[in-house]
Design a protein around this motif. Structure first.
Motif, PDB file in Angstrom:
ATOM      1  N   GLN A  60       0.837  -1.133  -0.072  1.00 33.86           N
ATOM      2  CA  GLN A  60      -0.024   0.030  -0.062  1.00 33.86           C
ATOM      3  C   GLN A  60       0.703   1.367   0.141  1.00 33.86           C
ATOM      4  O   GLN A  60       0.474   2.211  -0.663  1.00 33.86           O
ATOM      5  CB  GLN A  60      -0.936   0.196   1.367  1.00 33.86           C
ATOM      6  CG  GLN A  60      -1.878  -1.114   1.024  1.00 33.86           C
ATOM      7  CD  GLN A  60      -2.769  -1.183   2.489  1.00 33.86           C
ATOM      8  OE1 GLN A  60      -3.000  -0.186   3.166  1.00 33.86           O
ATOM      9  NE2 GLN A  60      -3.447  -2.149   2.805  1.00 33.86           N
ATOM     10  N   GLN A  63       2.545   1.654  -3.215  1.00 34.40           N
ATOM     11  CA  GLN A  63       1.807   1.363  -4.547  1.00 34.40           C
ATOM     12  C   GLN A  63       2.513   0.179  -5.638  1.00 34.40           C
ATOM     13  O   GLN A  63       2.762   0.711  -6.631  1.00 34.40           O
ATOM     14  CB  GLN A  63       1.590   2.596  -5.125  1.00 34.40           C
ATOM     15  CG  GLN A  63       0.905   3.838  -4.353  1.00 34.40           C
ATOM     16  CD  GLN A  63      -0.473   3.164  -3.892  1.00 34.40           C
ATOM     17  OE1 GLN A  63      -1.268   2.997  -4.641  1.00 34.40           O
ATOM     18  NE2 GLN A  63      -0.447   3.325  -2.372  1.00 34.40           N
ATOM     19  N   THR A 135      -5.701  10.274  -0.020  1.00 35.31           N
ATOM     20  CA  THR A 135      -6.827   9.481   0.317  1.00 35.31           C
ATOM     21  C   THR A 135      -7.665   9.342  -1.303  1.00 35.31           C
ATOM     22  O   THR A 135      -8.013   8.335  -1.923  1.00 35.31           O
ATOM     23  CB  THR A 135      -7.904   9.864   1.322  1.00 35.31           C
ATOM     24  OG1 THR A 135      -7.128   9.795   2.516  1.00 35.31           O
ATOM     25  CG2 THR A 135      -9.076   9.135   1.181  1.00 35.31           C
ATOM     26  N   ASP A 138      -6.589   7.095  -4.134  1.00 33.03           N
ATOM     27  CA  ASP A 138      -7.165   5.629  -4.174  1.00 33.03           C
ATOM     28  C   ASP A 138      -8.363   5.604  -5.397  1.00 33.03           C
ATOM     29  O   ASP A 138      -8.372   4.534  -5.880  1.00 33.03           O
ATOM     30  CB  ASP A 138      -7.696   5.185  -2.836  1.00 33.03           C
ATOM     31  CG  ASP A 138      -6.653   5.116  -2.102  1.00 33.03           C
ATOM     32  OD1 ASP A 138      -5.395   4.748  -2.379  1.00 33.03           O
ATOM     33  OD2 ASP A 138      -6.857   5.019  -0.563  1.00 33.03           O
ATOM     34  N   ASP A 139      -9.149   6.751  -5.446  1.00 27.10           N
ATOM     35  CA  ASP A 139     -10.110   6.454  -6.305  1.00 27.10           C
ATOM     36  C   ASP A 139      -9.802   6.695  -7.886  1.00 27.10           C
ATOM     37  O   ASP A 139     -10.514   6.425  -8.694  1.00 27.10           O
ATOM     38  CB  ASP A 139     -11.084   7.744  -6.014  1.00 27.10           C
ATOM     39  CG  ASP A 139     -11.448   7.966  -4.670  1.00 27.10           C
ATOM     40  OD1 ASP A 139     -12.018   6.551  -4.070  1.00 27.10           O
ATOM     41  OD2 ASP A 139     -12.200   8.702  -4.026  1.00 27.10           O
ATOM     42  N   ARG A 141      -6.747   5.603  -9.059  1.00 25.92           N
ATOM     43  CA  ARG A 141      -5.851   4.555  -9.617  1.00 25.92           C
ATOM     44  C   ARG A 141      -6.477   3.541 -10.140  1.00 25.92           C
ATOM     45  O   ARG A 141      -7.633   2.936 -10.254  1.00 25.92           O
ATOM     46  CB  ARG A 141      -4.992   3.963  -8.317  1.00 25.92           C
ATOM     47  CG  ARG A 141      -4.025   4.706  -7.736  1.00 25.92           C
ATOM     48  CD  ARG A 141      -3.096   4.201  -6.989  1.00 25.92           C
ATOM     49  NE  ARG A 141      -3.402   4.904  -5.612  1.00 25.92           N
ATOM     50  CZ  ARG A 141      -3.489   4.179  -4.523  1.00 25.92           C
ATOM     51  NH1 ARG A 141      -3.310   3.109  -4.228  1.00 25.92           N
ATOM     52  NH2 ARG A 141      -3.854   4.930  -3.307  1.00 25.92           N
TER      53      ARG A 141
END
Length: 141
Positions: A60, A63, A135, A138-139, A141
């Motif tokens: 995480q 990445q 944050t 994350d949406d 990627r």
């Protein structure tokens, strides 16, 4: 120096500058920046997490896929910086902790010079903005 407005250029240049500082302090240790991140996550877990959980944190944070994250652990193990206990938890060795502590202390002194005198309220705003951006990545990627 010209003030750079908030955005990708400012974030990118700041990241590059901070990585250059880290690389300077890692020089001679044999530890790469990706290994440093993995070692940091291992040390800060306190030897209480299963290896798979640390690998997931590395995945995480960097990445990367799970195989690449596991490779970082294997590299650190081969270098004698971490070990897997009989119960499956991953912990830094004495040598790993010593190297981590030394580099951490050196970079800590530098970062104190960089933002140690900034008002807490400004640091809180910067943290909130950067955490929001992180944050949201994350949406996309």
């Amino acid at each position: 120096m010209t003030t750079i407005p908030f955005g990708t250029q400012l974030i990118g240049r700041t990241e590059k500058a901070l990585n250059a500082i880290l690389e300077r302090h890692l020089a001679g240790t044999g530890i790469t920046e990706p290994q440093w991140v993995a070692l940091t996550l291992t040390v800060t877990s306190g030897g209480t997490l299963p290896e798979a959980a640390v690998v997931d944190r590395i995945r995480q944070a960097q990445q990367v896929d799970a195989a690449t994250a596991a490779e970082r652990v294997a590299e650190l193990t081969a270098a004698g910086l971490v070990r897997t206990a009989a119960d499956g938890t991953l912990a830094a060795t004495e040598r790993g902790t010593a190297q981590w502590s030394s580099v951490r202390a050196a970079t800590g002194r530098v970062t104190e010079q960089l933002w140690g005198d900034l008002p807490e309220a400004e640091l809180a705003v910067a943290a909130r903005v950067l955490n929001t951006v992180l944050t949201r990545t994350d949406d996309v990627r």
